[in-house]
Enzyme design. Structure first.
Site, PDB file in Angstrom:
ATOM      1  CG  ASN A 224      -1.904   0.803   1.372  1.00  0.00           C
ATOM      2  OD1 ASN A 224      -1.292   2.570   1.051  1.00  0.00           O
ATOM      3  ND2 ASN A 224      -3.096   1.138   1.564  1.00  0.00           N
TER       4      ASN A 224
ATOM      5  CG  ASP B  32      -3.209   4.685   0.596  1.00  0.00           C
ATOM      6  OD1 ASP B  32      -2.889   4.465  -0.730  1.00  0.00           O
ATOM      7  OD2 ASP B  32      -3.967   4.128   1.329  1.00  0.00           O
ATOM      8  CG  HIS B  33       0.747   6.202   4.895  1.00  0.00           C
ATOM      9  ND1 HIS B  33      -0.150   6.796   5.309  1.00  0.00           N
ATOM     10  CD2 HIS B  33       0.680   4.946   5.243  1.00  0.00           C
ATOM     11  CE1 HIS B  33      -0.185   6.802   5.581  1.00  0.00           C
ATOM     12  NE2 HIS B  33      -0.660   5.356   6.244  1.00  0.00           N
TER      13      HIS B  33
ATOM     14  NE  ARG C  31       6.299  21.896   2.567  1.00  0.00           N
ATOM     15  CZ  ARG C  31       7.880  22.375   2.351  1.00  0.00           C
ATOM     16  NH1 ARG C  31       8.367  21.981   1.264  1.00  0.00           N
ATOM     17  NH2 ARG C  31       8.405  22.440   3.350  1.00  0.00           N
TER      18      ARG C  31
ATOM     19  CG  HIS D 166      -7.953   4.439   1.164  1.00  0.00           C
ATOM     20  ND1 HIS D 166      -8.687   4.608   2.563  1.00  0.00           N
ATOM     21  CD2 HIS D 166      -9.188   4.012   0.559  1.00  0.00           C
ATOM     22  CE1 HIS D 166      -9.804   4.640   2.933  1.00  0.00           C
ATOM     23  NE2 HIS D 166      -9.999   4.943   1.301  1.00  0.00           N
TER      24      HIS D 166
ATOM     25  NE  ARG E  23      -9.455   8.921   3.838  1.00  0.00           N
ATOM     26  CZ  ARG E  23      -9.671   7.557   4.895  1.00  0.00           C
ATOM     27  NH1 ARG E  23      -8.866   6.648   4.850  1.00  0.00           N
ATOM     28  NH2 ARG E  23     -10.736   8.172   5.633  1.00  0.00           N
TER      29      ARG E  23
ATOM     30  NE  ARG F 239      -7.415  11.459   5.314  1.00  0.00           N
ATOM     31  CZ  ARG F 239      -7.537  11.003   6.159  1.00  0.00           C
ATOM     32  NH1 ARG F 239      -7.304  10.668   6.635  1.00  0.00           N
ATOM     33  NH2 ARG F 239      -9.325  11.078   6.329  1.00  0.00           N
ATOM     34  CG  HIS F 240      -3.604   9.144   1.215  1.00  0.00           C
ATOM     35  ND1 HIS F 240      -4.275   7.844   0.395  1.00  0.00           N
ATOM     36  CD2 HIS F 240      -4.057   8.830   2.652  1.00  0.00           C
ATOM     37  CE1 HIS F 240      -5.475   7.865   1.368  1.00  0.00           C
ATOM     38  NE2 HIS F 240      -5.028   7.830   2.380  1.00  0.00           N
TER      39      HIS F 240
ATOM     40  CD  GLU G  42      -7.112   0.203   1.115  1.00  0.00           C
ATOM     41  OE1 GLU G  42      -7.290   0.910   1.867  1.00  0.00           O
ATOM     42  OE2 GLU G  42      -7.065  -0.970   2.088  1.00  0.00           O
TER      43      GLU G  42
ATOM     44  CB  THR H   3      -5.193   4.662   9.205  1.00  0.00           C
ATOM     45  OG1 THR H   3      -5.516   3.937   8.287  1.00  0.00           O
ATOM     46  CG2 THR H   3      -5.804   3.997  10.392  1.00  0.00           C
ATOM     47  CB  THR H   4      -9.376   1.946   7.128  1.00  0.00           C
ATOM     48  OG1 THR H   4      -9.102   2.535   6.261  1.00  0.00           O
ATOM     49  CG2 THR H   4     -10.875   1.736   6.993  1.00  0.00           C
TER      50      THR H   4
ATOM     51  CD  GLU I  29      -6.960  -5.718   3.174  1.00  0.00           C
ATOM     52  OE1 GLU I  29      -7.334  -6.138   2.155  1.00  0.00           O
ATOM     53  OE2 GLU I  29      -6.294  -5.784   4.364  1.00  0.00           O
TER      54      GLU I  29
ATOM     55  CG  HIS J 205      -4.977  -1.071   9.417  1.00  0.00           C
ATOM     56  ND1 HIS J 205      -4.847  -0.688  10.299  1.00  0.00           N
ATOM     57  CD2 HIS J 205      -6.150  -0.291   8.840  1.00  0.00           C
ATOM     58  CE1 HIS J 205      -5.247   0.637  10.244  1.00  0.00           C
ATOM     59  NE2 HIS J 205      -5.558   0.415   8.824  1.00  0.00           N
ATOM     60  N   GLY J 206      -1.727  -2.342   9.749  1.00  0.00           N
ATOM     61  CA  GLY J 206      -0.943  -2.582  11.293  1.00  0.00           C
ATOM     62  C   GLY J 206       0.369  -3.714  11.213  1.00  0.00           C
TER      63      GLY J 206
ATOM     64  N   GLY K 119       1.226  -1.388   4.355  1.00  0.00           N
ATOM     65  CA  GLY K 119       1.856  -0.222   4.099  1.00  0.00           C
ATOM     66  C   GLY K 119       2.710   0.464   4.634  1.00  0.00           C
ATOM     67  CG  HIS K 120       2.425   3.495   9.030  1.00  0.00           C
ATOM     68  ND1 HIS K 120       3.431   2.935   9.586  1.00  0.00           N
ATOM     69  CD2 HIS K 120       2.378   4.505   8.902  1.00  0.00           C
ATOM     70  CE1 HIS K 120       3.849   4.318  10.480  1.00  0.00           C
ATOM     71  NE2 HIS K 120       3.175   5.605   9.887  1.00  0.00           N
TER      72      HIS K 120
HETATM   73  N1  PXP Z   1      -6.373  -3.087   4.233  1.00  0.00           N
HETATM   74  C1  PXP Z   1      -6.517  -2.696   4.107  1.00  0.00           C
HETATM   75  C2  PXP Z   1      -8.335  -2.369   3.628  1.00  0.00           C
HETATM   76  C3  PXP Z   1      -6.291  -0.827   4.718  1.00  0.00           C
HETATM   77  O1  PXP Z   1      -7.532   0.220   5.047  1.00  0.00           O
HETATM   78  C4  PXP Z   1      -4.725  -0.321   4.867  1.00  0.00           C
HETATM   79  C5  PXP Z   1      -4.650   1.099   5.673  1.00  0.00           C
HETATM   80  O2  PXP Z   1      -5.016   1.872   4.769  1.00  0.00           O
HETATM   81  C6  PXP Z   1      -3.720  -1.410   5.060  1.00  0.00           C
HETATM   82  C7  PXP Z   1      -4.255  -2.592   4.821  1.00  0.00           C
HETATM   83  C8  PXP Z   1      -2.575  -1.391   4.967  1.00  0.00           C
HETATM   84  O3  PXP Z   1      -2.326  -0.604   6.851  1.00  0.00           O
HETATM   85  P1  PXP Z   1      -1.145  -0.472   6.546  1.00  0.00           P
HETATM   86  O4  PXP Z   1      -0.509   1.492   6.351  1.00  0.00           O
HETATM   87  O5  PXP Z   1      -1.011  -0.392   8.240  1.00  0.00           O
HETATM   88  O6  PXP Z   1      -0.367  -1.245   6.788  1.00  0.00           O
END
Ligand code: PXP
Length: 240
Positions: free
Chosen positions: A7, A9-10, A18, A43, A45, A49-50, A70, A100-101, A151, A190-191, A212-213
């Site tokens: 992911n 997004d970040h 910026r 994602h 949104r 935002r990103h 997403e 975040t979600t 998921e 997630h996480g 992602g993160h």
């Molecule tokens: N899966 C879903 C459905 C999410 O919404 C996210 C966060 O955007 C992720 C996975 C990835 O999560 P993380 O950035 O915490 O790894």
């Protein structure tokens, strides 16, 4: 072995700080693919935002791995998805105030909206995954609506401590069994990070992890290719 969806997004979050053109999430996707990513997740949104529409459009054009979009069950974003045709759409809940979600989609409470989004996306040829808490009633409701995959939300497990985490892993394992028994494809995310990913990757039937993160954070120091390669090694598990 579970596949890895990265992911990005970040990367777009830093660009949007910026409102400029760098760092480009499209470049990040290419580097992630070179590092062995099996897919790229973004994602789109409602508040943009990103990730921007232009990112999804370019990714759709250039990626040779799976593109997983997403999105919330919003008419606008579902319409964009149907036009852009990612390989897979993951329906998630979305609140503007959240960082975040925060939780899984509540299929039981929003059955009609979720059903309508699934129908439109599948009619456009897109595989549909639902982001759900490891809750058997939610999983059964998602299966009844004809989703292709689930998921499992691993956020609570990821935030757990040494004491609470084993019970949360058990919940995910039970949820995984319910997903597979319902005939759906099992994903999780997630996480997840370099320290907690292995027990989730080892859940029976696990086919895809979306992360992602932690990968983007490590990429700041070691580069995207290396960060992805290291995560892939962990997902593969101990080598003989
Ligand atoms: N899966 C879903 C459905 C999410 O919404 C996210 C966060 O955007 C992720 C996975 C990835 O999560 P993380 O950035 O915490 O790894």
């Amino acid at each position: 072995m579970a596949k890895l969806g990265v992911n990005i997004d970040h990367v777009a979050t830093v660009r949007q700080a910026r409102r400029t053109y760098e760092p480009d999430p499209v470049w990040a996707a290419v580097a992630a693919q070179l590092g062995g990513a099996d897919g790229i997740t973004v994602h789109l949104r409602e508040d943009r935002r990103h990730i921007q529409d232009r990112d999804v459009r370019l990714l759709r054009e250039i990626l040779t791995v799976k593109l997983n979009l997403e999105l919330a069950c919003s008419d606008e974003i579902v319409g964009i998805a149907c036009q852009m045709k990612p390989d897979q759409a993951t329906l998630v809940p979305e609140r503007r105030e959240e960082v975040t979600t925060e939780g899984g989609l509540d299929v039981l409470a929003h059955r009609d909206k979720v059903a309508s989004a699934i129908k439109k996306l599948q009619a456009a040829g897109i595989v549909v995954s639902l982001f759900l808490d490891p809750d058997e009633a939610q999983i059964a409701a998602g299966a009844a609506l004809g989703a292709d995959a689930v998921e499992l939300h691993t956020g609570k497990y990821a935030l757990g401590n040494e004491k609470s985490r084993p019970a949360m892993l058990k919940q995910l394992q039970r949820g995984g069994q319910a997903v597979v028994k319902a005939g759906l494809v099992l994903h999780a995310g997630h996480g997840l990070n370099y320290h907690n990913v292995q027990p989730v990757a080892a859940i029976a039937g696990m086919q895809e992890l979306n992360i992602g993160h932690s990968i983007v954070s490590r990429a700041v120091f070691v580069g995207m290719e290396g960060a992805v390669r290291e995560m892939k090694r962990l997902i593969a598990g101990p080598q003989p």
